[in-house]
Design a protein around this motif. Structure first.
Motif, PDB file in Angstrom:
ATOM      1  N   THR A  51      41.735  39.311  50.180  1.00 45.01           N
ATOM      2  CA  THR A  51      42.160  40.710  50.247  1.00 45.01           C
ATOM      3  C   THR A  51      40.968  41.636  50.389  1.00 45.01           C
ATOM      4  OG1 THR A  51      44.085  40.192  48.876  1.00 45.01           O
ATOM      5  CG2 THR A  51      43.446  42.507  49.053  1.00 45.01           C
ATOM      6  N   ALA A  52      39.888  41.357  49.631  1.00 41.37           N
ATOM      7  CA  ALA A  52      38.692  42.183  49.707  1.00 41.37           C
ATOM      8  C   ALA A  52      38.095  42.158  51.108  1.00 41.37           C
ATOM      9  CB  ALA A  52      37.655  41.695  48.688  1.00 41.37           C
ATOM     10  N   VAL A  53      38.056  40.974  51.735  1.00 39.19           N
ATOM     11  CA  VAL A  53      37.505  40.860  53.083  1.00 39.19           C
ATOM     12  C   VAL A  53      38.369  41.611  54.087  1.00 39.19           C
ATOM     13  CG1 VAL A  53      36.970  39.249  54.945  1.00 39.19           C
ATOM     14  CG2 VAL A  53      36.340  38.684  52.592  1.00 39.19           C
ATOM     15  N   VAL A  54      39.694  41.424  53.992  1.00 33.00           N
ATOM     16  CA  VAL A  54      40.605  42.081  54.934  1.00 33.00           C
ATOM     17  C   VAL A  54      40.513  43.599  54.809  1.00 33.00           C
ATOM     18  CG1 VAL A  54      43.037  42.438  55.506  1.00 33.00           C
ATOM     19  CG2 VAL A  54      42.186  40.133  55.062  1.00 33.00           C
ATOM     20  N   VAL A  55      40.515  44.097  53.565  1.00 30.77           N
ATOM     21  CA  VAL A  55      40.433  45.540  53.356  1.00 30.77           C
ATOM     22  C   VAL A  55      39.097  46.077  53.861  1.00 30.77           C
ATOM     23  CG1 VAL A  55      40.338  47.348  51.605  1.00 30.77           C
ATOM     24  CG2 VAL A  55      42.038  45.537  51.433  1.00 30.77           C
ATOM     25  N   VAL A 104      40.739  42.095  43.061  1.00 31.97           N
ATOM     26  CA  VAL A 104      41.660  41.605  44.077  1.00 31.97           C
ATOM     27  C   VAL A 104      41.177  40.239  44.538  1.00 31.97           C
ATOM     28  CG1 VAL A 104      42.322  43.907  44.856  1.00 31.97           C
ATOM     29  CG2 VAL A 104      40.381  42.755  45.933  1.00 31.97           C
ATOM     30  N   ARG A 105      42.002  39.530  45.281  1.00 34.58           N
ATOM     31  CA  ARG A 105      41.593  38.248  45.817  1.00 34.58           C
ATOM     32  C   ARG A 105      40.485  38.438  46.843  1.00 34.58           C
ATOM     33  NH1 ARG A 105      47.395  35.134  46.877  1.00 34.58           N
ATOM     34  NH2 ARG A 105      48.066  35.085  44.676  1.00 34.58           N
ATOM     35  N   ARG A 106      39.664  37.416  46.991  1.00 35.18           N
ATOM     36  CA  ARG A 106      38.549  37.520  47.943  1.00 35.18           C
ATOM     37  C   ARG A 106      39.057  37.780  49.355  1.00 35.18           C
ATOM     38  NH1 ARG A 106      34.426  32.627  46.058  1.00 35.18           N
ATOM     39  NH2 ARG A 106      34.014  33.444  43.967  1.00 35.18           N
ATOM     40  N   SER A 162      41.328  44.197  32.096  1.00 35.53           N
ATOM     41  CA  SER A 162      42.317  44.372  33.159  1.00 35.53           C
ATOM     42  C   SER A 162      41.825  45.390  34.173  1.00 35.53           C
ATOM     43  CB  SER A 162      43.654  44.824  32.562  1.00 35.53           C
ATOM     44  OG  SER A 162      43.481  46.040  31.833  1.00 35.53           O
ATOM     45  N   ARG A 163      42.494  45.465  35.296  1.00 39.75           N
ATOM     46  CA  ARG A 163      42.087  46.356  36.381  1.00 39.75           C
ATOM     47  C   ARG A 163      42.089  47.814  35.911  1.00 39.75           C
ATOM     48  NH1 ARG A 163      45.793  46.128  41.541  1.00 39.75           N
ATOM     49  NH2 ARG A 163      45.034  43.977  41.439  1.00 39.75           N
ATOM     50  N   PRO A 164      40.976  48.542  36.074  1.00 39.48           N
ATOM     51  CA  PRO A 164      40.917  49.955  35.659  1.00 39.48           C
ATOM     52  C   PRO A 164      41.602  50.838  36.702  1.00 39.48           C
ATOM     53  CG  PRO A 164      38.799  49.278  36.549  1.00 39.48           C
ATOM     54  CD  PRO A 164      39.676  48.060  36.572  1.00 39.48           C
ATOM     55  N   THR A 165      42.914  50.845  36.669  1.00 38.82           N
ATOM     56  CA  THR A 165      43.679  51.534  37.710  1.00 38.82           C
ATOM     57  C   THR A 165      43.308  53.008  37.808  1.00 38.82           C
ATOM     58  OG1 THR A 165      45.502  49.997  37.284  1.00 38.82           O
ATOM     59  CG2 THR A 165      46.005  51.989  38.537  1.00 38.82           C
ATOM     60  N   ALA A 166      43.134  53.665  36.665  1.00 42.28           N
ATOM     61  CA  ALA A 166      42.835  55.098  36.683  1.00 42.28           C
ATOM     62  C   ALA A 166      41.502  55.374  37.373  1.00 42.28           C
ATOM     63  CB  ALA A 166      42.815  55.636  35.253  1.00 42.28           C
ATOM     64  N   VAL A 192      28.685  42.475  44.943  1.00 40.69           N
ATOM     65  CA  VAL A 192      29.478  42.541  43.711  1.00 40.69           C
ATOM     66  C   VAL A 192      30.170  41.211  43.442  1.00 40.69           C
ATOM     67  CG1 VAL A 192      31.533  43.581  42.688  1.00 40.69           C
ATOM     68  CG2 VAL A 192      29.805  45.032  43.732  1.00 40.69           C
ATOM     69  N   LEU A 193      30.790  40.612  44.481  1.00 38.64           N
ATOM     70  CA  LEU A 193      31.465  39.331  44.285  1.00 38.64           C
ATOM     71  C   LEU A 193      30.472  38.226  43.918  1.00 38.64           C
ATOM     72  CD1 LEU A 193      34.084  39.354  47.188  1.00 38.64           C
ATOM     73  CD2 LEU A 193      34.475  39.738  44.761  1.00 38.64           C
TER      74      LEU A 193
END
Length: 363
Positions: free
Chosen positions: A111-115, A107-109, A71-75, A153-154
């Protein structure tokens, strides 16, 4: 020690390449050195160096977690995000692309591009606000680093998923082939024994009913049952013997493919046309056991298999350390079978540092 498979090698290659992408932040230390020469206070440089070290230490963790399907390593993402904010407040934003690379797998691809685009725009607006003019070189460098981090990375994560699915597909096909062979064996046995056992059961039941009234007829019926049972036993033995027979040419091809899949270059030169079926089966069994020993007991890079006039020689390199003078356990049993067939089997290291398996069987 388990031998590394191709999937293991792909995994480590992807991990190391991704780590290299994220470790572009190491160049930040050179930037800090230049800023120190330009007069940036030493305490600021020290704080930035510590923050950069935290980013580098934590930076390789998210992708490894993504490869394991975690799962996402939020910390971790929160800590590295805070580090980037602090570095930005100090006027140092070259570590932001690395953080975007850490975030990308979770995150979604889109979302990654927009960010990523938003971050590049915000960074250049920040530079413009500080200097009063846009810096084209900064825009290009920041865009390039962001594309390398996020895109690399993607791409590596996609490559890992493809490699894992291909490996799982190969294993599924192998399991399917085994299942189909078991079903075929079950169908053959059912077709062979089903009718025979039904006849034996019916005749035995008939003999038990006539035993009291006509012992002679019952005895005759039991003799027929005995003959039917013997015939069924011969048929079963014949079927089992045919299953035990191994096609030598097919096995040589299979062994070569397996060894090369394990990164062992294999050359095969075999003259098998003049060999009897029994000799072909026996040599095939020796080749199979020899290939197993190459994979389990050596770090071989080259293997050579030759068969000529009923003599099999299988040689490989990668023999490390002292080798027992005796053949491995699997070959010990095969040596007895070869001797029973009138041949010889030897397995020992050579002076050239190779391991030689030699079996001579009457052609």
């Amino acid at each position: 020690m388990r031998r590394a498979t191709k999937l293991d090698k792909v995994r480590w290659l992807i991990l190391y390449s991704t780590d290299a992408i994220l470790l572009i932040t190491l160049f930040g230390y050179y930037d800090l050195y230049l800023r120190l020469q330009m007069g940036l206070p030493l305490p600021v440089i020290a704080v930035a160096a510590v923050l950069l070290l935290v980013l580098i230490v934590l930076g390789t963790r998210p992708f490894r977690i993504a490869m394991r399907g975690g799962s996402r390593p939020t910390a971790i993402l929160a800590v590295t995000g805070a580090v980037n904010v602090l570095l930005a407040l100090l006027g140092l934003m070259w570590a932001v692309p690395a953080w975007l690379g850490m975030l990308a797998p979770f995150v979604r691809r889109r979302t990654a591009v927009v960010v990523s685009v938003a971050t590049v725009v915000a960074f250049n607006l920040y530079v413009w606000a500080l200097q009063g003019t846009a810096v084209v070189a900064v825009l290009l460098v920041q865009s390039l680093l962001t594309a390398i981090s996020v895109g690399g990375v993607l791409a590596n994560l996609w490559l890992w998923r493809v490699a894992r699915e291909a490996h799982e597909g190969q294993e599924a096909r192998a399991r399917l082939a085994v299942s189909e062979e078991r079903l075929r064996f079950a169908r053959d046995l059912n077709a062979l024994l089903g009718q025979s056992l039904t006849d034996i059961s019916a005749r035995t039941e008939g003999a038990s009913r006539t035993l009291a009234a006509d012992p002679a007829a019952a005895a005759e019926e039991m003799f027929a049952v005995r003959d039917l049972a013997r015939r069924s036993l011969r048929e079963v033995r014949s079927v089992v013997q045919s299953y035990r027979a191994v096609d030598l040419d097919e096995l040589l091809s299979s062994v070569r493919a397996v060894l090369e899949a394990a990164d062992v270059r294999c050359s095969v030169r075999a003259e098998t046309d003049s060999l009897s079926p029994e000799t072909r089966t026996l040599l095939a069994t020796v080749v199979r056991e020899g290939a197993t020993n190459v994979l389990k007991h050596s770090k071989a890079e080259h293997c050579t298999i030759t068969i000529e006039n009923g003599v099999l020689e299988m040689s490989n390199d990668g023999v490390s350390g002292p080798v027992s003078e005796h053949a491995p356990n699997g070959l010990a049993g095969l040596a007895q079978r070869v001797r029973t067939a009138g041949g010889t089997l030897e397995a020992a290291p050579t002076r050239e540092g190779r391991y030689l398996l030699r079996a001579a069987v009457p052609a």
